[in-house]
Design an enzyme around this catalytic site. Structure first.
Site, PDB file in Angstrom:
ATOM      1  N   SER A 133       0.821  -1.217   0.000  1.00  0.00           N
ATOM      2  CA  SER A 133       0.000   0.000   0.000  1.00  0.00           C
ATOM      3  C   SER A 133       0.848   1.257   0.000  1.00  0.00           C
ATOM      4  CB  SER A 133      -0.900   0.037   1.238  1.00  0.00           C
ATOM      5  OG  SER A 133      -1.873  -0.971   1.161  1.00  0.00           O
ATOM      6  N   GLU A 248      -3.776 -15.868   0.431  1.00  0.00           N
ATOM      7  CA  GLU A 248      -4.732 -15.570   1.484  1.00  0.00           C
ATOM      8  C   GLU A 248      -5.820 -16.656   1.483  1.00  0.00           C
ATOM      9  OE1 GLU A 248      -6.482 -11.791   0.990  1.00  0.00           O
ATOM     10  OE2 GLU A 248      -6.609 -11.417   3.131  1.00  0.00           O
ATOM     11  N   SER A 373     -11.020  -4.182   1.270  1.00  0.00           N
ATOM     12  CA  SER A 373     -12.156  -3.722   2.065  1.00  0.00           C
ATOM     13  C   SER A 373     -13.390  -4.548   1.735  1.00  0.00           C
ATOM     14  CB  SER A 373     -12.438  -2.254   1.765  1.00  0.00           C
ATOM     15  OG  SER A 373     -12.975  -2.142   0.462  1.00  0.00           O
TER      16      SER A 373
END
Lengths: 392, 369, 392, 369
Positions: A133, A248, A373
């Site tokens: 990020s 993930e 998100s």
């Protein structure tokens, strides 16, 4: 349906459970312990504990033996996730390395990278940070601007990373860098492995709304990185990053469930201490939270089954993330609801210390933001699972 | 039909807003918020509040007050919520209301003039630890002679107050008592909390001398709680509107995937729903203030509606403020958590949502002929 | 704040209330009456009643006297909305004409149109239908395909309209027609006034999920319409339609509030009959519904104030629509919740007849769709009230 | 770990699905739905259900059943929900479960073989008008001699049933009784309702002869209710998934403002949330069926979770089906209302959400050490 584990996996559980019982000091499991020790001391305790756990054979559970892992099954990995939570083992300080970097190195690393990265990571000799990020590139990763300019056989890296977990404690950072000047979006990016102790690397901790600092900003100013410190090939960073993020998907949610289930019980005990556990309206709320928690548990069995069957979960991991993150957040809304007028107090009564639960409650506000998100996850479900046309 | 603020009231709103923007902005709030050991009571702010007459709003003119009502007071409360302003304005106003409603002429004369001028910080202690805002939540007992024993929790700005209005159960039932918090038999203990825009403490009383407000009884105590709920609802509406406005502004600017975040429909529709909710909460607080001021027959219902709706609007808007700022909204350095934490504290204050909804059921289900 | 009406308005209220008390037969206000009479008879009763009401001076309350109206204030209009609901007066059978067409005619109609349309409408001599929606053009009105081709001084109209209220009872229909061949989107459209009894007009009722038919489809096959039967000018239909739809903004929500408040009380009585009114969980739900209902009432006072002050409400009407439609729908979710296991029964006990409430409950599913769906309203609020950038 | 259906179970699911698509599609459903005076029990469908063995799933092999469990039965229930299939399959299976669990050898022999073969339509009458599914909801009393008096409400397919299992409170507490609905002292009255995919009636008993299932007691009655709740949850999950799938398909095709409706983000995100909810409900029903079949210690919790989640998923998905079809979804002519109305009926059946949530609180709040 067969929800049991095979005997070998249950033997592993017994062995692990016994080791954990012997090796986790009783003081560590007392409420408020980790909030009480300082950040630095806490980190060192966890780092050392994890190293010992690795030496005892309880790290890299489902990693191949050749990389220092245990060579276990996905079922053993799930048992590990569950038992370490049940035993209140400290959370890993090398999560991002273990969960993301390691499988990527196994998949596309050079033999040298495999040798140099995996073992030291398992034993916590090198703590890894993630540098994806940037201030202008949150959910939209491809907007990144950190640049690397080739100078001889080194890249000179300049830029800024943000939301880097353990930025102030890390030894190395895997970073997305735009190595092709003038390239746009997904092109011309490389995944570079940067020494956090190198000249030009500066770290500024980011304090969270809970008061705790777990994240940090990383400023890179003329940092020199050998061109060989690239994972997955120069210019191929976007593909490498997508591969990395895909790991993930290994997470079944069982670890989250086990932790949240304990928080639920703690919250119930608080309700009881305040005499609010018999309130029919609050009982409905607690019941609703338990519905979602139990669904998360069943879902984790579904995911484990899929992994054991060798199925690609693909975009289904977005379902897992949505279920655990939204459930976790809602659980702590219920925590607030049952505190009534004393919600703002750390000690609503003399013998009730809510410091840890309160920190956890603030933490839950972040889980629907990081790691994609809830909005990003819903888009993935809509487009890739339901097949709805790409919107905007 | 005139369901709106008058020009004078709009001017008051603008004055408070401008003053705060000028003299007590979020940087000033931050200084108080991040200093939990400080008293949370900046003297220059308090001085100005007194000078501006914002403590005098509900005080009758004969005590140098403005003799206005809750409709005017809620203007200030809303602006203070919007600015997440610290300080004992709300509990002081409320203590004044207790004296105005139930005090003797002497008590009123002694308390209200200095209170209106800003020379007296006062507060209210209405419930025990873990207790609600009805008589069952009171954990202080009073003797016939006005000696108090027991405990009250979550008292705002107790440590800087010169006067406390204490709800206690005496021989004749619930009453309100004036207490000097520095008198004998009084122990004040700081209570730590997460909302740096206030300061809280508990009050322990052991045979402490106090003076009863002679006209106080259970009904006046309930009325006082309603006034507290109204001003708290106004505070929450201010918080909610500010949280929404700031989020909208951020999401117009913030670009992701080559577009302003605010152009993504799922987010835009959620913000639209929040706007509807905050607008309704604004209406409801306005109506309830007027209903209490003019003793409309549905005042009690209106108050419960206003507090319930303000709770919902502020809870949702401040959570959305964090979510729709992305990572930055979760940091200490960003202001979002001031709004979030103040809303969290105020939502259960003077009655949480379930309590007000149950009250609404009493008034509209049980009371239906 | 001043929530009273001036004496003149209160006198109007007294006068209206007295007239209503005298002129609404007691039988009409009994539960189940309107469900009991047939559709045709019900329509005729309502049509005739409304005509008598008009002759008594209680129609067109806020219309100028020159158009046959009463020349009243917005406050009188609000009182009218409230009192007719309180008295359980039958709903108008000419709503769309009265609410939308009439103010448009006043604004842009020719003198002849004003004379020929307004009076007869007020007295229910002509029942008006709306012909805007088409099967492929629902929320997206500009996608309409009904065509009108000029032939001499007449247009020959072909196409299909849908969701036309009272299609099978209407006398005339105001219709959007593409009168410029090959035009696209908002261009080349005219608002034509078509005789429903003309050759080539066929109507098919649409049955709703409640079993009731209030809507219909209108098929137009070579229907000849004089070019003079155009409102607002040929080719100017889009602007005329937008003007027409803007008159929805007159509605303050007080009519809805008054009706829904009665439904709330009826629902409470059902809860009481079933012994469910003491259930603390259901009481919370009822409380939540009352919060939104009362907010709607306060909001209607706000809107009336704005109208009295001559302010343009603009996109604020979307807030009114969202608040009343979503509240209404939720209220009937609560109705279902309190019926418990007997939800599916028309008569859960011998003396409890839920026919009317059940029909109303199904009706609430439609109110978030028609008149601009909740999704469309949220987009309007986001873009025009909050100023968020146009998305998609 | 194998949390999934076996290949055989998947094959069964496919068989039921294919059969219904082929032989009892929505046109056939519509014929039953729009004929409220008909018995709602198409003979050709029932015959096929019997032939396929779908009534024999839970019947032991010695009575010509398949001897499987709820995990297999829920496959059929789900497919029936997805197809909004009318007919007395569910109450018949449930009546069979009562006999299997608590009947004598003779009763089992007399009932289960014809039931498994499709030669007997049976149903259950477990609660009185307005009553819930625990013992307090029972409004039938039994004498020691097995004579029944009282009333039961909302009994599915009572008018075509040859046998009713009635819950009654007798001298020894709650018991289950076999009743011939055509015997003396029995009055059957049609109860009109909005869901045309079933038929409901009330049962009035005045000194009606019945036979007690000898092993039945309050625990068996509660177990029977749980089995009913599980199959109803499966039905709801089928309804929810079908509603969602049909809505997604419609919104991929339907164009408004020049784009497929399904590309609008607010709608897409809502559908994504619904997909998560329906998926969770599917998991929960699977787990609860297995937990009941194998008597896992958390079976009761799992059942309450499954029914609560299925209620929510089906309620939300069928409401969204109407909303996101636009006007057409609200018409009689469209199929959306079949799904909506069936969900409405099934949501409170065998325990509404508040009842199951309170049960969860008992199991996880009160039971916490």
């Amino acid at each position: 349906m067969d929800l049991t584990h095979p005997p070998a996996e249950e033997r592993f559980r017994a062995e692990l459970r016994a080791w954990l019982a012997e090796n986790i000091p009783a003081a560590w499991t007392e409420p408020g312990f980790w909030a009480g020790v300082g950040e630095a001391e806490g980190f060192d305790l966890r780092r050392d504990w994890e190293r010992r756990k690795a030496l005892a054979g309880f790290a890299g559970i489902d990693w191949p033996v050749e990389y220092g892992g245990r060579g276990g099954t996905p079922g053993m990995r799930a048992i590990y996730d569950q038992e370490t939570q049940l035993a209140r083992a400290p959370r890993s300080v090398n999560t991002l390395g273990l969960a993301f970097l390691a499988p990527t190195v196994m998949a596309v690393g050079t033999p040298e990278q495999k040798r140099d990265i995996l073992g030291p990571m398992l034993r916590n000799e090198v703590i890894w940070c993630q540098g994806f990020s940037e201030p202008g590139a949150g959910s939209d990763l491809a907007a990144l601007r950190t640049s690397g300019v080739l100078d001889g056989d080194e890249y000179v890296v300049n830029g800024q990373k943000v939301w880097t977990t353990f930025a102030n404690r890390g030894d190395k950072i895997f970073t997305l860098v735009r190595t092709e000047p003038g390239s746009r979006r997904h092109h011309g990016i490389s995944l570079l492995l940067i020494d956090m102790h190198a000249p030009g690397v500066e770290v500024r901790p980011i304090r969270q709304m809970s008061g705790v600092s777990e994240f940090g900003e990383v400023f890179l100013t003329d940092v020199r990185v050998a061109a060989s410190e690239c994972l997955g090939g120069i210019g191929n960073g976007w593909a490498t990053a997508m591969l990395l993020l895909s790991f993930e998907r290994g997470a079944s949610g069982i670890s989250q469930y086990t932790g949240f289930r304990r928080s639920y019980d703690e919250i119930v005990r608080v309700a009881r201490a305040l005499g609010r556990d018999t309130d029919p309206v609050l009982r409905q709320e607690l019941g609703r939270r338990m519905v979602e928690l139990e669904c998360l548990r069943y879902h984790s069995m579904h995911v484990l089954t899929q992994v054991e069957q060798g199925r690609d979960l693909g975009a289904e991991s977005s379902i897992t993330k949505l279920q655990w993150s939204e459930t976790y957040q809602d659980l702590f809304e219920t925590f607030d609801a049952l505190l009534g007028a004393d919600v703002a107090l750390t000690h609503p009564t003399a013998d009730l210390d809510l410091t840890t639960l309160r920190q956890e409650s603030f933490w839950t506000r972040s889980v629907t933001i990081w790691g994609g998100s809830s909005q990003v996850q819903r888009t993935i479900v809509a487009e890739r699972v339901l097949g709805l046309p790409r919107g905007s | 039909m005139f369901f709106a603020l008058t020009d004078e009231q709009r001017a008051l709103a603008a004055t408070v807003r401008d003053f705060l923007a000028d003299r007590f902005d979020l940087t000033a709030v931050r200084a108080v918020f991040t200093d939990p050991d400080g008293d949370g009571h900046p003297p220059e702010l308090w001085k100005a509040i007194g000078e501006q007459g914002w403590l005098a709003v509900c005080v009758p003119a004969r005590f140098d007050g403005l003799g206005l009502g809750l409709l005017d007071a809620q203007i200030i409360a809303r602006a203070f919520g919007a600015g997440v302003i610290p300080g004992p304005w709300l509990p002081t106003v409320l203590a004044g209301e207790a004296v105005r409603l139930a005090g003797s002429a002497d008590q009123a004369a002694a308390v209200l003039a200095p209170l209106a001028a800003g020379d007296l910080v006062a507060t209210v202690a209405l419930r025990g630890p873990g207790g609600g805002y009805d008589h069952t939540g009171i954990a202080v007992r009073a003797t016939a002679g006005g000696r108090l024993g027991g405990v009250a929790s979550g008292v705002e700005y107790l440590e800087v107050a010169g006067l406390v209005v204490v709800a206690a159960v005496g021989p004749a039932g619930v009453g309100l008592y004036l207490l000097d918090p520095r008198g004998p038999g009084v122990t004040v203990t700081t209570q730590r909390g997460f909302d740096g825009t206030t300061r809280l403490a508990s009050l322990s009383l052991a045979d402490a001398a106090a003076t009863r407000l002679p006209a106080s009884d259970a009904a006046v105590a309930a009325d006082l709680v309603r006034r507290g709920a109204l001003l708290t609802a106004a505070d929450l509406v201010g918080v909610a509107r500010a949280a929404l406005t700031r989020t909208v502004a951020h999401d117009i600017d913030r670009v992701q995937f080559g577009r302003p975040v605010g152009s993504f429909q799922a987010l835009a529709h959620h913000l639209a729903d929040l706007h509807v909710a905050v607008t309704m909460a604004e209406h409801a607080v306005l109506y309830a203030a007027h209903a209490l001021d003019t003793a409309l027959p549905d005042a009690e219902l209106a108050l419960a509606v206003a507090k319930s709706k303000a709770n919902q609007a502020a809870g949702d808007a401040t959570a959305a403020m964090i979510q729709y700022h992305g990572g930055i909204g979760y940091t200490w350095e960003h202001d979002a958590h001031f709004f979030y934490k103040r809303a969290k504290r105020q939502i259960p204050a003077f009655g949480d949502t379930p309590a007000h909804l149950e009250r609404i059921a009493v008034l509209t289900v049980d009371a239906l002929p």
